[in-house]
Every structure is written in structure tokens, then in C-alpha cells.
Design an enzyme around this catalytic site. Structure first.
Site, short mmCIF file in Angstrom:
data_model
loop_
_atom_site.label_atom_id
_atom_site.label_comp_id
_atom_site.label_asym_id
_atom_site.label_seq_id
_atom_site.Cartn_x
_atom_site.Cartn_y
_atom_site.Cartn_z
N CYS A 63 0.85 -1.17 0.00
CA CYS A 63 0.00 0.00 0.00
C CYS A 63 0.90 1.24 0.00
O CYS A 63 1.91 1.29 0.70
CB CYS A 63 -0.94 0.10 1.19
SG CYS A 63 -2.11 -1.25 1.26
N ARG A 69 4.12 -0.73 -4.60
CA ARG A 69 3.78 -1.17 -3.25
C ARG A 69 2.44 -1.90 -3.18
O ARG A 69 2.09 -2.46 -2.14
CB ARG A 69 3.75 0.04 -2.30
CG ARG A 69 5.04 0.81 -2.23
CD ARG A 69 4.90 1.97 -1.29
NE ARG A 69 4.68 1.53 0.06
CZ ARG A 69 5.64 1.25 0.94
NH1 ARG A 69 6.90 1.39 0.59
NH2 ARG A 69 5.34 0.85 2.15
N TRP A 75 -2.83 -2.81 -1.70
CA TRP A 75 -2.57 -4.24 -1.80
C TRP A 75 -3.51 -4.87 -0.77
O TRP A 75 -3.34 -4.67 0.43
CB TRP A 75 -1.11 -4.55 -1.47
CG TRP A 75 -0.76 -6.00 -1.69
CD1 TRP A 75 -0.42 -6.58 -2.88
CD2 TRP A 75 -0.71 -7.04 -0.71
NE1 TRP A 75 -0.18 -7.92 -2.69
CE2 TRP A 75 -0.35 -8.24 -1.38
CE3 TRP A 75 -0.96 -7.09 0.66
CZ2 TRP A 75 -0.21 -9.45 -0.72
CZ3 TRP A 75 -0.82 -8.31 1.32
CH2 TRP A 75 -0.44 -9.47 0.63
N ASN A 84 -1.91 2.35 5.50
CA ASN A 84 -1.04 1.25 5.11
C ASN A 84 -0.72 0.47 6.37
O ASN A 84 -0.27 1.06 7.35
CB ASN A 84 0.24 1.84 4.48
CG ASN A 84 1.32 0.79 4.25
OD1 ASN A 84 1.03 -0.39 4.16
ND2 ASN A 84 2.56 1.25 4.17
N GLY A 85 -0.99 -0.84 6.38
CA GLY A 85 -0.72 -1.63 7.58
C GLY A 85 -1.92 -2.50 7.90
O GLY A 85 -2.82 -2.66 7.08
N GLU A 143 17.05 -18.85 -6.71
CA GLU A 143 16.70 -17.48 -7.09
C GLU A 143 16.17 -17.44 -8.54
O GLU A 143 15.20 -16.75 -8.83
CB GLU A 143 17.92 -16.57 -6.90
CG GLU A 143 17.77 -15.13 -7.31
CD GLU A 143 16.65 -14.39 -6.60
OE1 GLU A 143 16.07 -14.91 -5.63
OE2 GLU A 143 16.32 -13.27 -7.04
N LYS A 146 12.48 -16.17 -9.57
CA LYS A 146 12.23 -15.10 -10.56
C LYS A 146 11.26 -15.59 -11.62
O LYS A 146 10.32 -14.89 -11.99
CB LYS A 146 13.53 -14.67 -11.26
CG LYS A 146 14.52 -13.86 -10.46
CD LYS A 146 14.06 -12.48 -10.08
CE LYS A 146 13.38 -12.52 -8.75
NZ LYS A 146 14.09 -12.05 -7.60
N GLU A 203 7.60 -16.03 -10.21
CA GLU A 203 6.84 -14.84 -9.79
C GLU A 203 6.45 -13.94 -10.96
O GLU A 203 5.42 -13.28 -10.89
CB GLU A 203 7.54 -14.06 -8.68
CG GLU A 203 8.73 -13.24 -9.07
CD GLU A 203 9.35 -12.52 -7.88
OE1 GLU A 203 8.63 -11.93 -7.08
OE2 GLU A 203 10.59 -12.54 -7.78
N HIS A 220 17.02 -38.40 -5.88
CA HIS A 220 16.28 -38.75 -4.66
C HIS A 220 14.80 -38.40 -4.77
O HIS A 220 14.11 -38.32 -3.77
CB HIS A 220 16.91 -38.07 -3.44
CG HIS A 220 18.33 -38.49 -3.21
ND1 HIS A 220 18.68 -39.75 -2.78
CD2 HIS A 220 19.51 -37.84 -3.42
CE1 HIS A 220 19.99 -39.86 -2.70
NE2 HIS A 220 20.52 -38.69 -3.10
N LYS A 224 5.60 -5.08 -3.65
CA LYS A 224 6.92 -4.93 -3.05
C LYS A 224 6.74 -4.50 -1.60
O LYS A 224 5.67 -4.05 -1.23
CB LYS A 224 7.70 -3.88 -3.83
CG LYS A 224 9.15 -4.26 -3.96
CD LYS A 224 9.85 -3.54 -5.02
CE LYS A 224 11.32 -3.87 -4.97
NZ LYS A 224 11.63 -5.20 -5.51
C1 F6R Z 1 11.32 -11.64 -4.96
C2 F6R Z 1 11.24 -10.61 -3.94
C3 F6R Z 1 10.85 -11.01 -2.57
C4 F6R Z 1 11.64 -10.19 -1.53
C5 F6R Z 1 11.12 -10.48 -0.12
C6 F6R Z 1 11.94 -9.75 0.93
O1 F6R Z 1 11.71 -11.12 -6.19
O2 F6R Z 1 11.44 -9.46 -4.21
O3 F6R Z 1 11.02 -12.38 -2.35
O4 F6R Z 1 12.98 -10.52 -1.64
O5 F6R Z 1 9.80 -10.09 -0.02
O6 F6R Z 1 11.91 -8.38 0.72
P1 F6R Z 1 12.99 -7.42 1.37
O7 F6R Z 1 14.30 -7.75 0.74
O8 F6R Z 1 12.53 -6.04 1.03
O9 F6R Z 1 12.99 -7.70 2.84
#
Ligand code: F6R
Length: 607
Positions: free
Chosen positions: A2, A27, A72, A97-98, A480, A484, A487, A503, A602
Site C-alpha cells: 500500500c 507497493r 494491496w 497502510n498496515g 533465485e 524469478k 513470480e 532422490h 513490493k
Molecule cells: C522476490 C522478492 C521477494 C523479496 C522479499 C523480501 O523477487 O522481491 O522475495 O525478496 O519479499 O523483501 P525485502 O528484501 O525487502 O525484505
């Protein structure tokens, strides 16, 4: 999670609010809304879509005081009725936000008092609570009284229809900052939203409430006492939040990695030796005392921690555990006061990581170090030691440049601890410094492989699943790569240490299961080659990211992306880049919204 923007000015603030929301859309992007105060009335516009839709809907709206929000969803589905701002009796409007944890109890009480709820959100209780205290027309006091009744996390913006030049904002557990202009003031979840109007910023602290007027502002701390907070001049510039020549922020941020790494390593690479001081003044005292390391992080940042474990144990000879932050805090663990607790976070506001840090402190861990991309963030402020990654704002939801700079920072930590423990000779130190100086140009070389990776991505367009393999310190890189891909392209992807295939996961391999392998020219190469043969023998199609000299040859069912020469301990950083590009180009093939993948946002500020 948010985004909030607010403004009070002697001009129409609608475009400021909307432009701010566009910057904050990373966000959360389920829905958006704004409210302005005009002629003693609240004029609200909301959309169940993106900010661009809100922009169109609010094109004819005018107001010199307003608050806005991009959502969000937590409580209540994404819909116009659940979009913020929420309004109480045409008088009080709130963006939030929260999460308000006691909202159900509050809602019951407010319903008894006759308040009608028009949304399913927890936020609406804040609007009604403030309204219930607003009898004397003092918005600051009413907000403070309401906040005292809330349990949970919040950043809020509040306006009242009969108060045309005043905005109240507050934060506890969610970020909020104040932008200081010339006879105009702003609030926002992060600075990128305000660069359009000012570079002067006040970081609000936990529990702060601020009364924002045209000419001035007054801050009150968690105890309600007047407080002074310094005004900083932001180092960000508009270019860092503009797309420029790129199609997506993710692509831009992948390409920014050489510069982001150079910035993160700048102070170290300009000097001739590594010193604990780069982690803060107290590092000189703390580092010699520590016996082991506990890394806490989530998602991509957790993968960075997993790579660091290999480095720390091998180079610094220090035992290291890496835990997912959301799990650590809910298990009973044995604290060792001589453990260095390292949190890793791009945003510095991830609720799970922050809670894990606080849990670690509460169980007796005094030595804390944050590796984080956002100065003044909660995780930075709550840690004793810190190293800022200097990747610049990361706007694409999928983390890219934050990850590689976290790796660089963790490598520095490894070297400094190795030196502290007498395990780094002067010669080795110089060699690693040389390799770090060379790292940005090495990454640039890998970026030049983009056209080949774009071509390779076409093989994935019709696939529903993918396996990623890596070994040793490249296993977290496989994880990783899989994260990527899933997502942003929504292809189901799993990562395994290659030796683990037999296994169980080998049962999944057939012609429809592409298998991506990270193949560095390291000590495990021959073992990895055997694992790849096992895949090929079962008809699996291989996509191998192979260092020069690995002697893995292109053949039927084996596609090779030829990487530069092996980069030793820094190899995981180089091998990350093609996997980011692969995910990006597969997502383009699939036509997904690369920068705003479904269901995500994010900065995950909720549990
Ligand atoms: C994946 C991604 C998330 C963040 C996770 C932690 O691409 O961005 O998995 O890595 O939410 O976020 P931070 O690093 O901001 O604590």
C-alpha cells in the site's frame, strides 16, 4: 505494501497525488483512490484498477488538500468499495497502510454507536474512530485519541471536510515521511513519490504524529510530546525512478547492476584495505567477539543469505545459520549472545524480517547487523551495525539489483570477518579487492548475452513447469532463478541441488520439463555433468549456463549459454544475471505484467 501520498498546497494537488501514486504503485496495485477537500466537502475518486485509471477518472477534480492511496488488499477483496480513502459521515477521510489487528472489536463498538460500514476493510474503523472523537473540531487530538485505541501497524493520512488546510499523518510499524516545500507540505510512503515536488525530507519515527499545514508542520512523538526531527536532502533524483529507454523497471534494474555494484563497493574499492568500520563504528569492538552468525531474511534476500553461508564458513571459518525470518520468530531457539544476527532486506521494512530481528533481540542477541537498500528504514534503525547496499530505488516487484548488491555486501562482510579472525592474508585481501573492482565490468559482459537469452526464452513460452539445478554456492542461485521465473511468468519452477535429483525430482523429468542448470567451472563441475547426463537420459531438455572451459557441448536437447570465464567466489553474482534475464524474457513471451505480477507487491509490511 500500500502506498500513501498526501499534499497541502496553494495549488491543485490532484496531479501531485496521482504522480506520487504512480511512483508508489510497486507497493500495491489492486485498486487506487484519492480524496480532496473543496468548499467544505470531501470529493473522492476511486478505481478498482490501476493508478492510470484513477488518473483518467480524476482529470477534472480540483483541491488544494488531499490524500491518496494505492492498495494491496489484506481485509476485503480488491474492489472500488474497499479502495481507500475511507470516509466517515462525509467528514473524515483516511488512507492507511498496515493492519489493524483489533478492528473487529472496534467495528462492533462503532456499529453500536450507529456508525455504518460500507467496506470490508480494517481501515474504515480508523475513519469512524477519528470521527467519534472529532466533536471539538480538533483533528490532531481526534486522531491521537483514535490511534491510542488501535492495535497493529499503520501509516495513515487524515483530512476533514471542514479543515481545508490541514492534514494529519502518523506512523507506527509502516513507513511514512514528510516532504517539506515552500509553503506547501507533503507526506508519502517513500521519497520516490515526492521527488516531483521536493527533495527536503523528514523521516518520521515510530509513533510520530504530524500536523501538516500550508506554512508549517508540528511533529509529536509516541508520548505526544512535541518533537524535532532533522530535515534531510534526498540524494535520489528523478532519473532513478524513471523508466528511460527501457520497457520495464525490471529490465532497467537488471541493466543497472554494474553501476549498483560499483556504488555499493565504492568506498571499499577506493581503499587499499578492508576495515570493520564500513559496518559502523562499533564493528571494531563487536567483530572480534562473535562466535557465529545467524542470517534472517525472506524471499530473494534469504537466497542472498544462503550464498553468504558458503562464503562465511569457507573463507572466514565462522559457523553460519540462515533462517527464513517468518519461521525463526515462531520457533523456540537457543540464543547465543556471541552470535552476530544479520538481517538482509531490500526495503528494510519487511514485517517478517523486522519481527525476526526484534525476536532475536528479545531472546538475548545484542549484536545485530543490517544489510539493506533503504537508508533510515526500520531495519537499519533497529540494528547496531549496518551496510547500505547502494542499488538505488528498486521498483520492479521482482528483486534483481538489490540481490546482487546484497551478495556484494555479504562478500565484504565475509572478507572483513576473515581478516578479523586472521584468515585473510594481505596478498589474498589484495586479490579479492582486485576481483571486486573488476566485478561491475564482469557483470556488464554477462549483460551482453541478453539477445541469446531472449532467444532461449522462446523454448519456455508453452511450458508449465521448469526445474532449476545448481550445486554448492550456486544452489541458492538456482533457487533465485526459479523464484524469478515463477513470480513473473507464473510458470511453476522448482530448484534443487543437482545431486538431489535422483532422490525424487527426477521422476518429474520428461520432454515437457525444461531443466535449467547453473554450471560454473568449479570443483563440483564433474559431479554436475553426471547429474545433467541423468536428466538427458530421461529425455529432459537442458538449458545450461556454462562458464567458459566447462567443455559442456551444445547437442540435441542441450542448449548452452556460454558465460565468461569462472569468477571464483564471486561467480554466484555473475550467474544470477542470465537467470534474471531468462525470467524477464519468458514473462515477455507469456505477456504477463512484468513489473507488477499478480497477487504480489513490493515491501511486504504485513505478516
Ligand atoms: C522476490 C522478492 C521477494 C523479496 C522479499 C523480501 O523477487 O522481491 O522475495 O525478496 O519479499 O523483501 P525485502 O528484501 O525487502 O525484505
Amino acid at each position: 505494501m500500500c502506498g500513501i501520498v498526501g499534499a497541502v498546497a496553494k495549488r491543485n494537488v490532484v496531479s501531485i497525488l496521482v504522480n506520487g501514486l504512480l511512483r508508489l504503485e510497486y507497493r500495491g496495485y489492486d485498486s487506487a483512490g484519492l480524496v480532496v477537500v473543496r468548499d467544505g466537502k470531501l470529493d473522492r475518486v476511486r478505481s478498482n484498477g490501476r493508478v492510470a485509471e484513477l488518473e483518467l477518472k480524476s482529470a477534472n477534480t480540483y483541491g488544494e488538500l488531499g490524500i491518496a492511496h494505492t492498495r494491496w488488499a489484506t481485509h476485503g477483496v480488491p474492489s472500488e468499495r474497499n479502495a481507500h480513502p475511507h470516509i466517515s459521515r462525509d467528514l473524515i477521510a483516511v488512507v492507511h497502510n498496515g493492519i489493524i489487528e483489533n478492528y473487529e472489536t472496534l467495528r462492533t463498538g462503532l456499529t453500536t454507536q450507529g456508525y455504518e460500514f460500507t467496506s470490508d476493510t480494517d481501515t474504515e474503523v480508523i475513519a469512524h474512530l477519528i470521527h467519534s472523537h472529532y466533536a471539538q473540531g480538533n483533528l490532531l487530538a481526534a486522531t491521537q485519541q483514535a490511534l491510542a485505541q488501535l492495535v497493529g501497524a499503520y501509516a495513515i493520512g487524515v483530512v476533514a471536510a471542514d479543515n481545508p488546510h490541514q492534514l494529519i499523518a502518523a506512523r507506527k510499524g509502516s513507513p511514512l515521511l514528510l516532504g517539506v516545500g515552500e509553503c506547501e507540505h507533503f507526506v508519502a510512503s517513500d521519497m520516490s513519490a515526492l521527488l516531483q515536488v521536493t527533495k527536503n525530507v523528514v523521516y518520521l519515527e515510530e509513533g510520530d504524529v504530524v500536523e501538516v499545514n500550508l506554512a508549517d508542520y508540528r511533529i509529536f512523538d509516541a508520548q505526544g510530546k512535541a518533537a524535532q526531527r532533522p530535515v534531510h536532502v534526498s540524494e535520489l533524483n528523478n532519473d532513478s525512478v524513471e523508466l528511460g529507454e527501457y520497457q520495464h523497471y525490471m529490465q532497467k534494474e537488471i541493466h543497472e547492476q554494474p553501476q549498483a555494484l560499483a556504488n555499493t563497493l565504492e568506498s571499499v574499492c577506493n581503499s587499499q584495505s578492508l576495515v570493520p568500520g564500513i559496518f559502523g563504528a562499533e564493528a571494531n569492538n563487536i567483530f572480534p567477539k562473535i562466535e557465529n552468525i545467524l542470517i534472517l531474511a525472506c524471499g530473494t534476500s534469504h537466497h542472498a543469505g544462503m550464498v553468504a553461508r558458503y562464503w562465511l564458513e569457507e573463507l572466514a571459518g565462522i559457523q553460519c545459520t540462515v533462517e527464513i525470518a517468518s519461521e525463526y520468530r515462531y520457533r523456540t531457539s537457543v540464543a547465543n549472545p556471541k552470535t552476530l544476527v544479520v538481517t538482509i532486506s531490500q526495503s528494510g521494512e519487511t514485517a517478517d524480517t523486522l519481527a525476526a530481528l526484534n525476536h532475536a533481540k528479545a531472546t538475548g542477541h545484542a549484536f545485530t547487523l543490517a544489510i539493506c537498500n533503504v537508508p533510515e528504514s526500520a531495519i537499519i534503525r533497529q540494528s547496531k551495525l549496518r551496510l547500505l547496499t547502494r542499488a538505488g530505488p528498486e521498483i520492479g516487484v521482482a528483486s534483481t539489483k538489490a540481490f546482487t548488491t546484497q551478495l556484494a555486501a555479504l562478500f565484504l562482510l565475509t572478507l572483513v570477518l576473515a581478516k578479523t579472525r586472521g584468515r585473510l592474508s594481505a596478498e589474498k585481501e589484495q586479490q579479492f579487492l582486485h576481483e571486486l573492482r573488476h566485478l561491475p565490468s564482469a557483470v556488464q559482459k554477462v549483460l551482453a548475452l541478453e539477445p541469446q537469452i531472449a532467444e532461449m526464452s522462446k523454448h519456455f513460452a508453452d511450458k508449465h513447469h521448469a526445474l532449476f539445478l545448481g550445486r554448492g554456492l550456486h544452489y541458492p542461485i538456482a533457487l533465485e532463478g526459479a523464484l524469478k521465473l515463477k513470480e513473473i511468468s507464473y510458470i511453476h519452477a522448482e530448484a534443487y541441488p543437482a545431486g538431489e535429483l535422483k532422490h525424487g525430482p527426477l521422476a518429474l523429468v520428461d520432454k515437457d520439463m525444461p531443466v535449467v542448470s547453473v554450471a560454473p567451472n568449479d570443483a563440483l563441475l564433474e559431479k554436475l555433468k553426471s547429474n545433467l547426463q541423468e536428466v538427458r537420459a530421461r529425455g529432459g531438455e537442458l538449458f545450461v549456463f556454462a562458464d567458459a572451459d566447462t567443455q559442456i557441448k551444445e547437442a540435441e536437447g542441450i542448449h548452452i549459454l556460454q558465460m565468461p570465464e569462472h569468477a571464483g567466489f564471486l561467480s554466484p553474482i555473475l550467474h544470477t544475471v542470465p537467470l534474471q534475464l531468462l525470467a524477464y524474457y519468458v514473462a515477455l513471451q507469456k505477456g504477463t505484467d512484468v513489473d507488477k505480477p499478480r497477487n504480489l507487491a513490493k515491501s511486504v509490511t504485513v505478516e
